[in-house]
Design an enzyme around this catalytic site. Sequence first.
Site, PDB file in Angstrom:
ATOM      1  N   GLY A  92      35.672  47.657  45.669  1.00 45.61           N
ATOM      2  CA  GLY A  92      36.310  46.555  44.720  1.00 45.61           C
ATOM      3  C   GLY A  92      35.886  46.654  43.326  1.00 45.61           C
ATOM      4  CG  HIS A  99      29.005  45.171  37.694  1.00 42.89           C
ATOM      5  ND1 HIS A  99      29.708  46.367  37.219  1.00 42.89           N
ATOM      6  CD2 HIS A  99      29.685  44.466  38.239  1.00 42.89           C
ATOM      7  CE1 HIS A  99      30.745  46.362  38.045  1.00 42.89           C
ATOM      8  NE2 HIS A  99      30.994  45.039  38.530  1.00 42.89           N
ATOM      9  CG  HIS A 101      29.623  40.376  40.619  1.00 42.55           C
ATOM     10  ND1 HIS A 101      30.361  40.064  39.881  1.00 42.55           N
ATOM     11  CD2 HIS A 101      30.238  41.605  41.060  1.00 42.55           C
ATOM     12  CE1 HIS A 101      31.559  40.909  39.773  1.00 42.55           C
ATOM     13  NE2 HIS A 101      31.243  41.825  40.286  1.00 42.55           N
TER      14      HIS A 101
END
Length: 113
Positions: A92, A99, A101
């Site tokens: 996804g 990065h 999250h």
Amino acid sequence: MSDACIFCRIVGGTIPATLVASNAYGVAFRDLFPQAPSHLLVIPRRHVASLAEATDGAELGALMLLAAEVARLEGMEDAGYRVVANTGKDGGQTVHHLHLHVLGGRTMHWPPG
Ligand code: 5GP
Ligand code: ZN
């Protein structure tokens, strides 16, 4: 550093972001479309397309420590939080600059969608 990459541009300061913390390897800022009361992104200063392309353990370690630091700054350490690296198509990933999250401020569910 790539002008075509929005996260490189956030590191370079040409796209604004709400910075929360940084260290020698990475910066942390608020996600533009938060999916939880606290939703931060932790990214490397240099362009790395995804976790699949990562090779520098010191860099990855520093990013994980920065994720823990921002969780602490957000007051999530005691209640807990989630750190996610969406990777590639099935993962996804929509922005192709590595990065993490950091999500919290509510109970996370499992399994993820
Ligand atoms: P991914 O889907 O690749 O795992 O996560 C990309 C994240 O970047 C999404 O949560 C999205 O909301 C966030 N995002 C996309 N563009 C921007 C932007 O320009 N600024 C900020 N702060 N976040 C962004
Ligand atoms: Zn980039």
